[in-house]
Every structure is written in C-alpha cells, then in structure tokens.
Scaffold this motif. Structure first.
Motif, PDB file in Angstrom:
ATOM      1  N   ASP A  31     -24.996  19.412 -10.442  1.00 57.75           N
ATOM      2  CA  ASP A  31     -24.921  20.854 -10.667  1.00 57.75           C
ATOM      3  C   ASP A  31     -24.704  21.110 -12.159  1.00 57.75           C
ATOM      4  OD1 ASP A  31     -23.779  23.533 -10.969  1.00 57.75           O
ATOM      5  OD2 ASP A  31     -23.601  23.563  -8.783  1.00 57.75           O
ATOM      6  N   ARG A  32     -25.638  21.806 -12.807  1.00 57.34           N
ATOM      7  CA  ARG A  32     -25.555  22.028 -14.259  1.00 57.34           C
ATOM      8  C   ARG A  32     -24.354  22.886 -14.638  1.00 57.34           C
ATOM      9  NH1 ARG A  32     -29.337  19.170 -12.967  1.00 57.34           N
ATOM     10  NH2 ARG A  32     -31.311  18.952 -14.056  1.00 57.34           N
ATOM     11  N   ALA A  33     -23.885  23.732 -13.734  1.00 57.30           N
ATOM     12  CA  ALA A  33     -22.760  24.621 -14.043  1.00 57.30           C
ATOM     13  C   ALA A  33     -21.414  23.934 -13.885  1.00 57.30           C
ATOM     14  CB  ALA A  33     -22.819  25.867 -13.162  1.00 57.30           C
ATOM     15  N   THR A  34     -21.301  23.057 -12.872  1.00 63.34           N
ATOM     16  CA  THR A  34     -20.011  22.432 -12.582  1.00 63.34           C
ATOM     17  C   THR A  34     -19.942  20.972 -12.990  1.00 63.34           C
ATOM     18  OG1 THR A  34     -20.638  21.690 -10.358  1.00 63.34           O
ATOM     19  CG2 THR A  34     -19.787  23.951 -10.585  1.00 63.34           C
ATOM     20  N   GLY A  35     -21.086  20.335 -13.184  1.00 64.50           N
ATOM     21  CA  GLY A  35     -21.114  18.911 -13.503  1.00 64.50           C
ATOM     22  C   GLY A  35     -20.926  18.008 -12.308  1.00 64.50           C
ATOM     23  N   ASP A  36     -20.806  18.580 -11.108  1.00 67.79           N
ATOM     24  CA  ASP A  36     -20.569  17.804  -9.896  1.00 67.79           C
ATOM     25  C   ASP A  36     -21.885  17.356  -9.266  1.00 67.79           C
ATOM     26  OD1 ASP A  36     -19.088  16.553  -7.990  1.00 67.79           O
ATOM     27  OD2 ASP A  36     -18.243  18.368  -7.107  1.00 67.79           O
ATOM     28  N   PRO A  65     -16.200  18.758 -12.927  1.00 68.50           N
ATOM     29  CA  PRO A  65     -15.400  19.319 -11.838  1.00 68.50           C
ATOM     30  C   PRO A  65     -13.945  18.882 -11.923  1.00 68.50           C
ATOM     31  CG  PRO A  65     -16.600  17.413 -11.067  1.00 68.50           C
ATOM     32  CD  PRO A  65     -17.034  17.629 -12.489  1.00 68.50           C
ATOM     33  N   ARG A 117     -12.184  14.269 -10.933  1.00 72.05           N
ATOM     34  CA  ARG A 117     -12.818  13.524 -12.022  1.00 72.05           C
ATOM     35  C   ARG A 117     -11.903  12.419 -12.522  1.00 72.05           C
ATOM     36  NH1 ARG A 117     -12.389  17.900 -16.933  1.00 72.05           N
ATOM     37  NH2 ARG A 117     -13.644  16.343 -18.003  1.00 72.05           N
ATOM     38  N   ALA A 154     -17.060  13.046 -13.602  1.00 76.38           N
ATOM     39  CA  ALA A 154     -17.176  13.609 -12.257  1.00 76.38           C
ATOM     40  C   ALA A 154     -17.129  12.520 -11.194  1.00 76.38           C
ATOM     41  CB  ALA A 154     -18.480  14.395 -12.133  1.00 76.38           C
ATOM     42  N   PRO A 198     -19.792  20.479 -18.764  1.00 72.08           N
ATOM     43  CA  PRO A 198     -19.122  20.823 -17.504  1.00 72.08           C
ATOM     44  C   PRO A 198     -18.681  19.586 -16.721  1.00 72.08           C
ATOM     45  CG  PRO A 198     -21.152  22.072 -17.764  1.00 72.08           C
ATOM     46  CD  PRO A 198     -21.152  21.015 -18.823  1.00 72.08           C
ATOM     47  N   ASN A 225     -19.212  12.561 -17.847  1.00 70.34           N
ATOM     48  CA  ASN A 225     -18.261  13.669 -17.711  1.00 70.34           C
ATOM     49  C   ASN A 225     -17.100  13.366 -16.770  1.00 70.34           C
ATOM     50  OD1 ASN A 225     -19.478  13.784 -15.209  1.00 70.34           O
ATOM     51  ND2 ASN A 225     -20.041  15.945 -15.321  1.00 70.34           N
TER      52      ASN A 225
END
Length: 401
Positions: free
Chosen positions: A139-144, A324, A327, A172, A322, A170
C-alpha cells in the motif's frame, strides 16, 4: 530489571571506536563472545568431519551444535536447519530445487515489499520453467502489505508464495501467518525472508506458518553465515543438485562443500549471547531465555523507534517513507532534494553510519519511483543503540536541513 544497554554495549568491542551505528539493517556489529568463539576454533585442532579422530569429531559436534542453536532461535527442528554462506545463496539453492517440481502453467506469488533476494531467484527460475509470476503490491499510503490481495492472487495453480517477514526498506511486518494460511489452503508452499525480522522479534516458524524461513547471522551479532529452516519431511521431498559422493541425508544434501566450522562456532556463540541479553526466569532452557530476551529487546527498540520517528517527523525538510505501526525499528527518509547518498556521506563525516540507495529493495523503490533518483536514507536500530545516539542523529540532520 531494566534493559541494561550500557552493559550490553560493553559486549560489542567495535562500539569503542565511537561511530554511531544506524546501519544495522545492513549488518550489526559483532559481539565479543562471537569473535572469541571464531578465533578459538581457528586456533584449535579442528579437521574436516570424521569419526575416526578427535579433531574430525570436533567439527561434527560444531555443526550439530549450530543446528540446535538455530533451531532454538527460530523454533525449528535441528534436522530441518540447512546451513549456507548467505540468505541469497540459500534462497537460490532452494529455488532451484523447488523449480524442478514446477510445470508450465503453474504460478508463484512474490511481493514488491521484499528484498530482491526473495524476488529475483523465484522470478528467474519461473521464467525458465514457464511459470506465471503474480505480484503482491504494498500500500503506497501506509507502506503495509495487505493480506486481502492474497485471496485473489493465490489459487489452485499456485506452487509458492514468497514474502518478507519484515521489509528492509521501511520495517513493515506483514501478517505472515495470515498469508501462509491462504497459501496452505490452496496447497502452496510459503518461503519467508526473515533476515530483517529475526534480530528484533522472537521467532516461531510454526506460528508464522512458514514452510521455509531464512535468516542471516550477521544481522543478529554473528558471523556471515545463513540458515533456512523447514520441516525435515519437506526437505526429504526435494532433490538438489550435488556431488555424487556428498551425503544423501537431510539436511546435509543441501549443503555444498565443507562447512565453515569457525563461523558455525560463532553462530552458536551469537545465539547464546542473544539468550543472555536480559535477566531470565530461573530454570528456562535456551529457547525460553531467547523468548524473554527478545521481549525486552522489542520493548527497548520500540521506544527508540518512536523517539527516532517522531524526531524525524518534526524536522523541516525531512520526508518519511510510509510505514505501518506493525514494524521493525527501521526508518527510511529523504532530506529535501538532497541525493540520499550525499546525506549519508555528510552524516558519515560526523561519524554517523546510515545506509543510502535502494538497499536491494529493488521493486519497492521502483514502485515508489525513487530508485532512479537515489532511493532513500535508512536509519535502522539495534539493541545497542541509545537515546543519546538517536538525539545526535536528529541534531545532525537538523543542522544539515
């Protein structure tokens, strides 16, 4: 008792040089007992494995003890632990063995959150075997890495799902158990890259549902050696390429050439070191001590991560990638329009070690459109980092900004 970071730091001779190490995702510093174990083994009479004489028996005992130590660390079975020089080399080895069972029209699933070592071997061998590659997107917004997508990606033709237990870009930490359950329901195997996760969280391969789990000792205070853990029955089903006279038994038939006995001694010492980082409940075995140590490690590192993340978020000109809430203690960022390599070099001049580039998270940075412009700067924490070091990094970045 509190986590005694000063006492722990005293076990890492390299820290006396004064550098601030935020490059731990690329490899931690080595604990003193590990260096001692390697040196002692190299000074001792240790021959290639043999039952005929004592130096040959010593090497066999070292190999067996290393398998047991890794089994305790990972929650695995010693006979299911395959040893090798690196996670990349072992993943290629397993991929070649598994690809021999694939047929045209079969499918595999890989993720764009992963280190390329858990992407390229599968993609390359799938191409040779005529197997379709399907991609799980983060997910580009959350990095998850959303679990729901695997319900549509995994099907009756899926033979393998490869994913990370923690993204090295990141931090995640995907819900591996949930993805593994989807894969198992479809009859597919799961290969989990645990290289970035193992140093920070107590590992239980069975609870994760991982059919294969790979880790690298140099990420958790040890030498440059790696291992893949799997059920021995699963190893029995696979026939790797090997020399004619080399052992047919599992796990030996997956290990090419003579083992590095001194490095295996270092692995044993590293696991013991990790088990002794926090006061343990009396009477616990090594596996129990490891669980208690990692509970304290996770608590301590989580507080450090919060301090680092909040500090970076407050700095003008810093853009965080980003990530989550679930992590590992890793943060990637960019400083205004400065090339990440330049930021890392300027910090390096101050004795602060950070990573820059794509850190082999090739697909991740390609998807974000950042790879061609230099990727990002990565600050990754380990249990020997301190609040004072985090504050020194933040101060340096504030001055650079």
């Amino acid at each position: 008792m509190p986590f005694d970071v000063d006492a722990i730091r005293s076990r890492y001779p390299a820290l006396a040089e004064g550098y601030l190490h935020f490059d731990n995702a690329g490899g931690s510093q080595v604990a003193a007992p590990v260096a001692d174990a390697v040196a002692d083994t190299m000074r001792a009479a240790v021959s290639n494995r043999s039952t005929a004489f004592e130096p040959g028996r010593r090497s066999g005992e070292i190999v067996a003890a290393a398998r047991h130590a890794l089994a305790d660390l990972l929650g695995a079975v010693p006979r299911g632990v395959v040893l090798g020089p690196s996670a990349t080399a072992l993943t290629y080895r397993v991929a070649r063995a598994l690809a021999g069972t694939w047929r045209p029209g079969d499918e595999i699933v890989v993720s764009r959150l992963d280190h390329d070592a858990n992407v390229r071997p599968w993609v390359q061998l799938a191409a040779r075997a005529g197997v379709t590659v399907r991609w799980a997107e983060f997910d580009r917004a959350t990095g998850d890495l959303p679990v729901a997508q695997y319900e549509r990606l995994v099907g009756a033709r899926t033979r393998l799902v490869a994913l990370t237990a923690a993204g090295n870009a990141n931090g995640a930490a995907p819900d591996v158990a949930a993805v593994a359950a989807i894969a198992r329901a479809a009859g597919a195997l799961t290969y989990v890259d645990g290289v970035h996760r193992t140093p920070h969280v107590a590992t239980d391969v069975a609870a994760l549902g991982a059919d294969f789990y790979v880790t690298s000792a140099y990420k958790w205070s040890g030498p440059h050696l790696a291992a893949v853990a799997a059920d021995p029955a699963l190893w029995e089903r696979l026939r790797p390429m090997k020399l004619a006279p080399s052992p047919e038994s599992v796990p030996d038939r997956f290990e090419l050439g003579t083992a590095s006995f001194e490095q295996l001694a270092g692995v044993i010492a590293a696991v013991e070191h990790l088990a002794d980082l926090a006061p343990a409940t009396p009477g616990l075995d090594r596996r129990g001590r490891l669980r208690e140590s990692f509970a304290e490690i996770q608590r301590y590192e989580s507080a450090l991560l919060a301090r680092l993340h909040d500090g970076l978020a407050s700095l003008s000109g810093v853009s965080l990638l980003p990530a989550p809430a679930r992590r590992c203690p890793t943060v990637s960022f960019r400083l205004a329009d400065q090339p990440p390599a330049r930021t890392a070099a300027l910090l390096g001049e101050r004795g602060i070690c950070v990573s820059a580039g794509d850190y082999y998270a090739y697909e991740y940075f390609e998807a974000l459109g950042l790879r061609d412009s230099g990727g990002a700067v990565r600050a990754s924490l380990y249990h020997y980092n301190t609040e004072a070091e985090v504050d020194a990094l933040l101060t340096a970045l504030s001055e650079l900004a």
